[in-house]
Design an enzyme around this catalytic site. Structure first.
Site, PDB file in Angstrom:
ATOM      1  N   CYS B 451       0.895  -1.157   0.000  1.00  0.00           N
ATOM      2  CA  CYS B 451       0.000   0.000   0.000  1.00  0.00           C
ATOM      3  C   CYS B 451       0.928   1.200   0.000  1.00  0.00           C
ATOM      4  CB  CYS B 451      -0.928  -0.028   1.206  1.00  0.00           C
ATOM      5  SG  CYS B 451      -0.124  -0.377   2.773  1.00  0.00           S
ATOM      6  N   TRP B 455       2.528  -1.251   6.123  1.00  0.00           N
ATOM      7  CA  TRP B 455       2.345  -1.760   7.495  1.00  0.00           C
ATOM      8  C   TRP B 455       0.896  -1.729   7.945  1.00  0.00           C
ATOM      9  CZ3 TRP B 455       6.516   2.293   8.800  1.00  0.00           C
ATOM     10  CH2 TRP B 455       5.979   3.596   8.758  1.00  0.00           C
ATOM     11  N   ARG B 497      -1.229   3.437  16.287  1.00  0.00           N
ATOM     12  CA  ARG B 497      -2.602   3.203  15.865  1.00  0.00           C
ATOM     13  C   ARG B 497      -3.547   3.125  17.058  1.00  0.00           C
ATOM     14  NH1 ARG B 497      -1.007   5.067  12.001  1.00  0.00           N
ATOM     15  NH2 ARG B 497      -0.300   4.042  10.085  1.00  0.00           N
TER      16      ARG B 497
END
Lengths: 548, 679
Positions: B451, B455, B497
């Site tokens: 992407c 990750w 995240r």
């Protein structure tokens, strides 16, 4: 008229059958009076598909010839002589399966489709397949049905003190949709019953349908009282209901209509039990959809399910728009209310709506499943269906003439029984250990109610069944389901009886689409069946080993 | 009035018949007023607790199992069996095993169960919990360095609310009307959907509550250690030993003639967000490999994640190439991909799955990023999977939270779920992974997945496709290996995240990608109920400890950081806890579909919202019967039978063919494979 008059072409070779979950296959198609039979003609396989014509809900045909001209129906007679013409018939079944037949020859195709159209909706009950079905392991001399009102009453010893079996309806003259024997309070004589029957729509006077052993409370059901605009009253009716609650101080009437609807019903001769005349009875209104609204809901749902486009298609919104799950919710919560009246509050209840042949039966059945452990066994459940639906006069013939695909103009169709099965499935899913039967039984019943080899779901009431000799000339589904092999297959291997009531959660996040039924012709359902089969064999094997 | 009915009388959603008026449709058609509903709710839940005590068999069964689980060493068994029931936060709903494990749970003087290493900071009396379902509840709030523990007595039955600090996303002061001037209110918005509000009296003599909560909820923002570094439970199993990269690659048949296990990144000099051990193609010099790394974003060069045991087709993961607006090329990178293609003799193509939307990939080109041009890389096929970025997923879950918590709009439940697009995103991810799996399995073609940085979406896709392809990852142990490998060692930025111990809740780095992944796994377990060895409780437990900061497993952003902080020596692994009581997390109906590829059905009709996770705080979501218990008993039975079969086998080896030793039950395996056809 003979069946053969409807069959111009009985056999067609070289037909291609496309059906869900299978690769297309080529073979011979054969139409008989009651069946469509497809036999595969490819080396190494002898697969057959046997379909009751009664199962076919809608049929669509498109004919064309290979010269590239679209075949219009008016040209059919002309076109069929051309070599290479062919047609495709799409068959949509009441069990939601969609089959497609590619038939060589335009005339043959049209003949076949005409035969199917006629034979799939014969009106004459005694021409239907159950009257011709003669399996080797069942005999017509066997008892038809699991029980009778008489037997049921005899077995319920607790009842005898206050309740009696009345045969006022033995010639079906008092209420055409009731069985010949019904359970009523001891102190109400047959003459009174006759008067009450005149005061209730269709003669469906209040009768006992459930006795709660734990506290002696009962559920009664009936149709609406015919009070009309002038607020007519009927002393006998009041007397009967008073006799039900006897000395306990009150009872509940669960009316499956809104309070607005009951006011309107008065204008057309119907009505409700007014507080001033029935002062020990408290009315609770729960509006339940029935008839056309329910049928349309099913159609929308099936439409949403079969629209298999993969793009962002707002599936959940479509599901919501169909309102099917909200009907499930209403049914379960009304049944919960009823059970709460009886089990928790300890009062007797009377249930009715308009005719008392649809929603009333639905919630009485569900309430019994919630409260009564015996109804949750395989035998108990089938006996419950027999009592509350077959004997109590749910008009199966009218309600289940067509299902979700039919193009016919709907008259009396309504999937009330299917809604019941869905609600039972929700119970089964929420209490996977508490019910003695499996999802497979519910699926089987969902099929049988629309198209069956058996006579159980024929006709609209007991009177019709007797007139046509259904009990002598057809076999009984419920008895067939209790044969050893079937009993094994339809029982729940994880069943653990519990004496307690099972209160379902009715929040939308607790209710689910019955994928096993509505999406059964996709791979997933197929796969889950295999797993359930595996679970079954594991548990049965364990039980066997444990016994040794 | 309602003493001993009902297996589990949840509450009365249909409205009590006694409280409704006859003839008045408006009053009794809805569930009644909210307050009334809450009262009924409390009454019903209390009843259920009473009825629990009159069901002797349930109780004995509970304690039987608990005893079995705690049989290692328990000096004081009674302490395990503190019956707790919490109305609002039914963690017990899933029959969660007690965390206190090896050593008996210590109870602080005011009956707060403490974990080893946990200390009470403050106890405040007369705190009001503002329950979204039942109004104000007054009780005692205990704050430890790991959790908030609120207890209250309602009609002689205890109400317990237990929130660990790790789950808290933000703290906000709220106004509390009608409670006097010195009353303050605080709201804790949690990462796991729920939120909790408390009101308390301020007191000069006590330290400021808000500040203290903030310190414990966000230790990193105050330069304090996370609780994981204080927790010192001793488990009989060491979870840090679950994943050994060399052993895992050996299991896959590596090294082989085309691939070798390389130590080029041993000290993270090649790529600081990659693990120290990488599988790289044989035919590249170290110099070339370094050049390839410098052509890839964050130096995340293409490395092998998984190899097909038969076709030798591989899943290779990396970040985007640094093509830039000038269409930069890198000969080594082109040759590198050629070598990856050549390593698989079955196919003369290589498929690159770019997880991004093609428009996004194009705009990245303007910012030094980009994608592989089909004109420079020969025989490649580039497919964009059109998966939205982390911000979209974050928003989607935020909307979902608004739909679910605290109350649910019954009338528009489904359409509200639809509007969050959560299930659409799940479907995109699953279908991307299924395309990758199908390319390997049916197309026998190697794939490269990337992407932007490789990750986030890349990790989701490779791990999901590996789960579809390799039955080993569907075991309890194998799934742990999959997480350790694809997520943890390959540098999914858990710390950024999730935001462990960090007060900056609005940080744009936050995104629930791991939750989304576990949701996808759950969807697969729904579709293949017998194919996974672990159960739903396992998945929920993993997600709970994603936030809890109790275990070291999900801490930090990369392996390098974990080594620097000595996470493995100073904290306990989540797998130590899980693997010490595997029975709790095992699916009773597991059948090893070895070598079977699972293709999930991707139509939205076959995906459903994971309400037992997202909506679990809603009181009406409590399970109706202890199915979990029955399944556990079945597992026990199965083990017992297995033991007997083994015994019989040893007694008469000649009579019994060895085949029966594998399964105690002769499965009537469906004749076809239990697979869905691809798409």
């Amino acid at each position: 008229m003979e069946f053969s008059d409807h069959i111009k072409t009985a056999n067609v070779e070289d037909v291609v059958l496309r059906q869900p979950l299978h690769p297309p296959s080529r073979g011979t198609l054969c139409i008989t009076g009651h069946h469509l039979l497809f036999s595969e003609r490819e080396e190494g396989s002898s697969q057959q598909v046997l379909l009751l014509l009664r199962n076919i809900d809608a049929i669509e045909k498109s004919v064309e010839n290979l010269l590239g001209y679209p075949g219009f129906l008016s040209n059919a007679a002309h076109g069929d002589r051309m070599s290479g013409s062919s047609g495709t018939i799409t068959i949509k079944c009441k069990d939601l399966r969609v089959l497609q037949l590619d038939i060589p020859g335009m005339e043959q195709c049209l003949n076949i489709s005409r035969s199917i159209e006629t034979l799939s909706c014969l009106d004459n009950v005694s021409e239907m397949y159950p009257f011709f079905y003669r399996p080797t392991d069942l005999s017509l001399q066997d008892q038809w049905g699991l029980s009778t009102p008489e037997k049921h009453y005899t077995q319920m010893k607790e009842l005898h003190e206050r309740w009696r079996l009345s045969s006022v309806n033995k010639s079906y003259s008092v209420c055409p949709s009731y069985p010949p024997a019904v359970i009523v309070p001891n102190c109400i004589d047959d003459e009174t019953l006759k008067k009450v029957a005149k005061f209730r729509q269709g003669g469906r006077f209040p009768v006992l349908c459930y006795y709660h052993r734990k506290n002696g409370m009962v559920i009664m059901r009936s149709s609406q009282p015919l009070t009309g605009a002038n607020r007519k009253r009927c002393k006998e009716d009041e007397l009967l209901l008073q006799a039900v609650i006897e000395d306990s101080e009150k009872g509940f009437i669960i009316d499956t209509r809104s309070s607005q609807q009951v006011q309107q019903a008065r204008m057309t001769g119907g009505g409700f039990e007014s507080k001033s005349f029935y002062n020990c009875w408290k009315r609770l209104h729960r509006q339940m959809e029935r008839g056309k609204a329910l049928q349309e809901s099913l159609i929308k749902l099936v439409e949403a399910c079969s629209d298999e486009s993969h793009n962002v298609d707002r599936w959940l919104s479509k599901l919501e728009n169909s309102k099917w799950l909200s009907h499930v919710q209403t049914a379960l919560s009304t049944a919960g209310l009823l059970a709460e009246c009886v089990e928790r509050d300890g009062h007797s209840a009377l249930v009715h709506g308009y005719e008392g042949t649809d929603c009333s039966l639905l919630i009485c059945t569900l309430a019994q499943l919630i409260m009564d452990p015996f109804c949750r066994t395989l035998e108990g459940f089938l006996a419950l269906l027999e009592r509350e639906w077959v004997q109590a006069g749910h008009p199966f013939q009218q309600r289940c003439a067509h299902s979700a695909y039919s193009h016919a103009r709907f008259q009396q169709e309504s999937p009330v029984f299917l809604l019941l099965l869905d609600c039972v499935w929700q119970l089964w899913r929420q209490f996977p250990l508490a019910l003695g039967f499996s999802e497979a039984l519910l699926l089987r019943l969902a099929n049988e109610v629309y198209a069956s080899d058996y006579g159980t779901f024929l006709c609209n009431n007991d009177q019709d069944r007797c007139a046509l000799g259904v009990k002598d000339r057809t076999h009984c589904l419920f008895r067939a389901l209790l044969r050893p092999a079937e009993r094994d297959y339809y029982s729940n291997p994880l069943y653990e009886p519990t004496e307690l009531a099972i209160w379902p959660s009715v929040h939308p996040q607790s209710l689910q689409l019955w994928r096993g039924f509505f999406l059964r012709w996709t791979q997933l359902a197929h796969h889950l069946e295999a797993v359930q089969e595996e679970i079954r064999s594991m548990v049965i094997e364990w039980a066997r080993v444990a016994q040794r | 009035m309602e003493k001993k009915d009902g297996a589990k009388p949840i509450h009365s959603p249909w409205g009590s018949p006694t409280s409704s008026l006859s003839g008045s449709d408006a009053a009794d058609s809805s569930a009644g007023s909210h307050v009334e509903w809450c009262k009924q709710l409390i009454a019903a839940t209390l009843t259920s607790q009473i009825s629990r005590t009159v069901q002797p068999d349930v109780l004995t069964r509970d304690s039987k199992i608990s005893k079995r689980l705690s049989s290692w060493k328990s000096d004081d068994e009674e302490l395990y069996f503190h019956e707790e029931y919490d109305l609002n936060f039914p963690s017990s709903a899933l029959n969660r095993p007690t965390l206190g494990f090896g050593a008996p749970v210590k109870l602080s003087p005011n009956q707060v169960p403490l974990l080893p290493g946990e200390t009470v900071q403050i106890t405040v009396k007369d705190v009001m919990y503002i329950c979204p379902f039942s109004g104000l509840i007054t009780g005692t709030l205990t704050v430890t360095d790991y959790k908030l523990y609120f207890t209250s007595l309602i009609k002689e039955s205890s109400f317990i609310l237990d929130i660990n600090f790790g789950a808290i996303s933000r703290l906000e002061t709220i106004s509390v009307p009608n409670q006097g001037d010195n009353t303050k209110g605080i709201e804790m918005v949690c990462k796991d959907i729920r939120s909790a509000r408390f009101a308390y009296k301020t007191d000069e003599s006590q330290p400021e509550m808000g500040e203290m909560l903030s310190k414990h909820a966000f230790p990193l923002s105050y330069s304090l250690p996370l609780f994981a570094f204080k927790y010192n439970e001793q488990f009989p199993v060491d979870g840090w030993k679950v994943y050994d990269p060399a052993a895992e690659y050996n299991r896959q048949g590596l090294p082989n003639e085309s691939w070798s296990i390389s130590k080029m990144n041993l000290h993270y000099e090649l790529c600081d967000t990659y693990p120290s051990i990488l599988v790289l193609p044989n035919n590249m010099t170290e110099d070339n490999i370094t050049q390839v790394a410098s052509f890839r974003a964050k130096c995340r060069l293409p490395v092998l994640s998984w190899i097909h045991p038969e076709s030798q087709a591989t899943i290779v993961r990396c970040s985007q190439p640094l093509v830039g607006p000038l269409d930069r090329r890198c000969k080594e990178d082109e040759r590198y991909l050629q070598i990856i293609m050549d390593a698989n003799a079955q196919s003369h193509k290589l498929t690159i799955f770019d997880a991004r939307q093609s428009s996004v990939a194009l705009s990245n080109k303007a910012k030094e990023g980009g994608y592989e041009s089909e004109s420079f890389y020969s025989n490649i096929e580039l497919i964009f999977l059109e998966i939205p970025n982390i911000h979209v997923i974050r928003e989607s879950l935020r909307k979902l939270r608004d739909v679910i918590y605290p109350t649910i709009d019954d009338a528009h439940w489904h359409s509200a779920i639809d509007q969050t697009h959560w299930l659409d995103n799940i479907r995109l991810l699953l279908s991307g992974a299924a395309k990758i799996a199908d390319k390997l399995e049916s197309g026998k073609t190697s794939v490269v997945v990337h992407c932007n940085d490789g990750w986030d979406r890349t990790t989701q896709l490779t791990s999901l496709s590996m789960l579809m392809l390799d039955s080993y990852y569907r075991t309890l142990r194998g799934f742990q290996v999959l997480l350790e490998k694809e997520w943890i060692s390959f540098g999914h930025k858990f710390a950024s995240r999730v935001g462990h111990g960090d007060e900056s809740h609005a940080n744009s780095e936050r995104s629930p990608l791991f939750v989304q992944f576990i949701d996808c796994v759950w969807q697969m377990t729904r579709q293949f109920p017998a194919a996974f060895e672990f159960n739903e409780l396992f998945l929920v437990t993993v997600l709970d400890h994603l936030y809890s900061c109790l275990f070291g497993t999900f801490l930090c952003n990369s392996e390098q950081e974990r080594v620097a902080k000595e996470v493995q020596t100073k904290t306990v692994s989540l797998w130590s806890y899980i693997n010490s009581q595997p029975n709790d997390f095992t699916n009773a109906f597991y059948v090893d579909y070895e070598n079977h590829v699972l293709y999930p059905l991707l139509s939205s009709r076959h995906l459903e919202l994971w309400t037992s996770y997202y909506a679990r705080w809603n009181p009406c979501m409590r399970p109706q019967v202890p199915v979990h218990q029955t399944l556990k008993d079945l597992l026990f039975l199965r083990a017992e039978l297995q033991r007997r079969v083994d015994e019989l086998n040893t007694q008469m080896p000649s009579c019994y063919p060895s085949s029966s030793s594998e399964h105690p039950v002769p499965h009537t395996r469906p004749t076809g494979t239990p697979l869905h056809s691809a798409f």
